[in-house]
Write a protein that holds these residues in place. Structure first.
Motif, PDB file in Angstrom:
ATOM      1  N   UNK A  33       0.843  -1.206   0.000  1.00  0.00           N
ATOM      2  CA  UNK A  33       0.000   0.000   0.000  1.00  0.00           C
ATOM      3  C   UNK A  33       0.877   1.255   0.000  1.00  0.00           C
ATOM      4  N   UNK A  34       1.883   1.244   0.852  1.00  0.00           N
ATOM      5  CA  UNK A  34       2.771   2.402   0.927  1.00  0.00           C
ATOM      6  C   UNK A  34       3.471   2.661  -0.397  1.00  0.00           C
ATOM      7  N   UNK A  37       0.923   4.040  -2.837  1.00  0.00           N
ATOM      8  CA  UNK A  37       0.541   5.406  -2.477  1.00  0.00           C
ATOM      9  C   UNK A  37       1.645   6.396  -2.833  1.00  0.00           C
ATOM     10  N   UNK A  38       2.876   6.020  -2.583  1.00  0.00           N
ATOM     11  CA  UNK A  38       3.997   6.891  -2.946  1.00  0.00           C
ATOM     12  C   UNK A  38       4.104   7.037  -4.470  1.00  0.00           C
ATOM     13  N   UNK A  51      -5.512  -4.070  -3.344  1.00  0.00           N
ATOM     14  CA  UNK A  51      -6.422  -5.222  -3.447  1.00  0.00           C
ATOM     15  C   UNK A  51      -6.142  -6.014  -4.728  1.00  0.00           C
ATOM     16  N   UNK A 116      -8.791   8.103   7.876  1.00  0.00           N
ATOM     17  CA  UNK A 116      -8.458   6.685   7.811  1.00  0.00           C
ATOM     18  C   UNK A 116      -7.285   6.292   8.701  1.00  0.00           C
ATOM     19  N   UNK A 117      -6.411   7.212   8.926  1.00  0.00           N
ATOM     20  CA  UNK A 117      -5.235   6.883   9.722  1.00  0.00           C
ATOM     21  C   UNK A 117      -5.031   7.916  10.820  1.00  0.00           C
ATOM     22  N   UNK A 123       2.707  10.536   9.522  1.00  0.00           N
ATOM     23  CA  UNK A 123       2.101  10.626   8.204  1.00  0.00           C
ATOM     24  C   UNK A 123       1.507  12.009   7.997  1.00  0.00           C
TER      25      UNK A 123
ATOM     26  N   UNK B  24       4.029   5.416   4.542  1.00  0.00           N
ATOM     27  CA  UNK B  24       2.607   5.697   4.788  1.00  0.00           C
ATOM     28  C   UNK B  24       1.965   4.555   5.574  1.00  0.00           C
ATOM     29  N   UNK B  25       1.009   4.926   6.389  1.00  0.00           N
ATOM     30  CA  UNK B  25       0.297   3.917   7.161  1.00  0.00           C
ATOM     31  C   UNK B  25      -0.972   3.500   6.416  1.00  0.00           C
ATOM     32  N   UNK B  26      -1.139   2.210   6.312  1.00  0.00           N
ATOM     33  CA  UNK B  26      -2.327   1.715   5.609  1.00  0.00           C
ATOM     34  C   UNK B  26      -3.558   1.865   6.502  1.00  0.00           C
ATOM     35  N   UNK B  27      -4.625   2.431   5.990  1.00  0.00           N
ATOM     36  CA  UNK B  27      -5.851   2.535   6.794  1.00  0.00           C
ATOM     37  C   UNK B  27      -6.300   1.154   7.272  1.00  0.00           C
ATOM     38  N   UNK B  30      -8.402  -1.364   5.077  1.00  0.00           N
ATOM     39  CA  UNK B  30      -7.918  -1.858   3.786  1.00  0.00           C
ATOM     40  C   UNK B  30      -7.545  -3.339   3.860  1.00  0.00           C
ATOM     41  N   UNK B  34      -9.116  -6.282   1.635  1.00  0.00           N
ATOM     42  CA  UNK B  34      -8.264  -7.099   0.768  1.00  0.00           C
ATOM     43  C   UNK B  34      -8.473  -8.581   1.079  1.00  0.00           C
TER      44      UNK B  34
END
Lengths: 200, 146
Positions: A33-34, A37-38, A51, A116-117, A123, B24-27, B30, B34
């Motif tokens: 995910x990171x 996202x980056x 996913x 979400x975070x 972050x 980054x931190x994954x929510x 997620x 998944x």
């Protein structure tokens, strides 16, 4: 996770064991995910593609032959998906730029993803936001090399193979990209706390 | 045109600089979504997965073919052997039959009958000769009676 445990997980996943896939998601999804996202700077894309990465793992793991580089394999899938998404959209995958951040700032607020975070203070940090925005200013190939090194800890040789480029090209992209990134981040004035040297 | 030289130490330093930034931190949701998608995909693949032949199916099919061929060879090869053995047995029987002296009582009686028949035939012929002579004699002497 040690190599034997991972090999066992992979073997069970190849037998379509759902619990093994859960464990693989737990172990790799955060970094995948990171990375995405980056690469894309788009939270929705990052979620969708994360996913999709694991759906492809489900479909392709039967053909995977464990050579101890499962991590590189899964990040190659992620990198290919990001590239495909970029090609399909016929636009830069980046949605945010430093200019946007310096302007309205709305995009970066969205990117920060507070809802979400909520427990990710770093972050929300300004430097992280600036880094994310600066990364989007790099050519995609340079960004990909840098992020594969950062998240997947892949060797330059593996990255070169994954991207279908000579080893020297991968090295040059990383070198150029990092230099440009530090420049964009104003590293000249910030200096690196870990002793990173300023680009000449 | 700008050029640069690749300095490994400098590059490693730049990578260390980048590493100081947190990933980054994954929510939280997620990972769950998944996993749910993975389970749906597994369920979707299961029917085709179960129908898919395993990797060793080719070897198994080849082994089955070999076993079938071996069975056929053994079956027809066995018949051929029996046939040869039968021929050998008949030859041996004929040889043995020729080698065995005829001592069987019935065969001996049969042989005697044949001889007697020949003997009988000879006596019949002589009887007929005698009769013929008698007739001829009677023709010359009318007083003689049969």
């Amino acid at each position: 996770m040690d190599r034997e445990s991972l090999a066992d997980l992979i073997h069970r996943a190849q037998l379509q064991d759902a619990a093994a896939f859960d464990a693989l998601v737990d172990h790799f999804a955060g970094r995948v995910y990171g990375f995405i996202l980056r690469m894309t700077a788009a939270r929705d894309d990052a979620q969708d593609l994360t996913q999709e990465v694991f759906l492809r793992v489900v479909r392709m793991i039967g053909k995977y032959q464990d050579d101890g580089r499962f991590e590189a394999w899964i990040f190659r899938i992620a990198a290919n998906l990001v590239r495909d998404r970029g090609r399909r959209s016929q636009r830069q995958p980046a949605r945010l730029t430093l200019a946007e951040r310096d302007g309205e700032g709305e995009g970066l607020d969205q990117f920060a993803g507070d809802e979400d975070a909520p427990h990710a203070p770093l972050e929300r940090g300004e430097d992280v936001e600036r880094l994310t925005a600066a990364l989007q200013l790099l050519p995609e190939a340079e960004r990909e090399v840098i992020m594969l090194r950062y998240f997947a800890d892949m060797s330059f040789k593996e990255i070169a193979e994954s991207m279908g480029t000579p080893l020297g090209t991968a090295l040059a992209r990383s070198h150029r990209g990092l230099a440009r990134l530090r420049e964009l981040m104003g590293e000249a004035k910030a200096s690196a706390p870990n002793g990173a040297e300023q680009e000449s | 045109m700008s050029t640069y030289s690749f300095q490994p130490d400098e590059h490693a330093g730049a990578e260390r600089w980048l590493k100081q930034f947190p990933a980054p931190t994954m929510p939280a949701g997620v990972a769950a979504s998944v996993k749910a998608a993975v389970r749906v995909e597994l369920a979707r693949q299961r029917p085709s997965w179960s129908l898919r032949l395993p990797r060793w199916s080719g070897a198994l099919a080849a082994a089955a073919m070999l076993a079938l061929c071996a069975g056929l060879v053994m079956r027809f090869g066995g018949r051929e052997r029996v046939r040869v053995e039968r021929i050998v047995s008949i030859n041996q029987f004929v040889e043995a039959f020729n080698a065995v002296p005829i001592e069987d009582a019935e065969l001996a009686m049969l042989s005697d009958d044949i001889d007697n028949w020949q003997t009988g035939s000879t006596s019949t012929e002589s009887s007929l000769d005698s009769l013929s002579n008698s007739i001829e004699t009677a023709g010359t002497d009318p007083s003689a009676s049969l």
